[in-house]
Design a protein around this motif. Structure first.
Motif: not given
Length: 195
Positions: A110-124, A149-157
């Motif tokens: 869940m969540g969105e990374p910090a502004e100017g950053y993107l999650w690649t969509g991969e779960v390794l 999803e709460t355990d894999l939250d990328i908000t602001g990363m």
């Protein structure tokens, strides 16, 4: 004629054979776990362990039985009980026999990374499937392990998120993971700078 000696030992259950295919042994229990032995010092001093032997060959259901106490010396040879007195000669032992099953692990994010950053969509993740065990009735209801999803939250990363996920926490009561090495999954969500 010689000195009399008393010794106290912890009883250990030794299983012989293996359960049927796709079955494992659960946590063994017994009515008592301490044994008191008295007798001639020369005999008592030779005793290094007290065991209860249970045959589980090809079992598909729990075993509940009275097992005789077997005394062994430090070389694993049986010590005669002829001149000894013990507080019990047999103990009730219960050996749970659990069915096993392989299930996939599903990782939700869940969540969105910090502004100017993107999650690649991969779960390794180093663990994609696990072997679980339990009684057949409970096992039938488990189709997969779902990491919330709460355990894999990328908000602001603004860097990769790496977490240790303890998979046992996602299983219902009475269901266990069979392998110590599978109990913890290492999960990484790659975060990259937007280009």
């Amino acid at each position: 004629i010689e000195d009399r000696r008393t010794k106290r030992l912890t009883l250990t259950v030794l299983t012989e054979g293996t359960p049927a295919e796709n079955y494992i042994i659960g946590d063994v229990s017994m009515d008592q776990n301490r044994l008191e032995i008295s007798g001639p010092e020369s005999v008592v001093s030779r005793i290094s362990s007290a065991n209860l032997q249970v045959d589980i060959s090809d079992s598909t259901s729990d075993i509940s039985t009275y097992a005789d106490v077997v005394l062994l010396d430090e070389n694993g040879k049986e010590v005669s009980q002829k001149s000894l007195t013990m507080n019990t000669n047999s103990v009730k032992v219960t050996v749970p026999i659990l069915a096993t099953k392989t299930v996939p692990v599903e990782y939700n994010t869940m969540g969105e990374p910090a502004e100017g950053y993107l999650w690649t969509g991969e779960v390794l993740a180093d663990t994609q499937e696990v072997v679980i065990a339990g009684y057949s009735s409970a096992l039938a209801d488990v189709k997969r392990i779902v990491v919330t999803e709460t355990d894999l939250d990328i908000t602001g990363m603004d860097e990769n998120l790496t977490k240790y996920i303890y998979l046992q926490d996602y299983l219902p009561e009475g269901i266990v993971l069979t392998d110590e090495y599978e109990r913890r999954a290492i999960v990484t969500l790659p975060i990259e700078k937007e280009a």
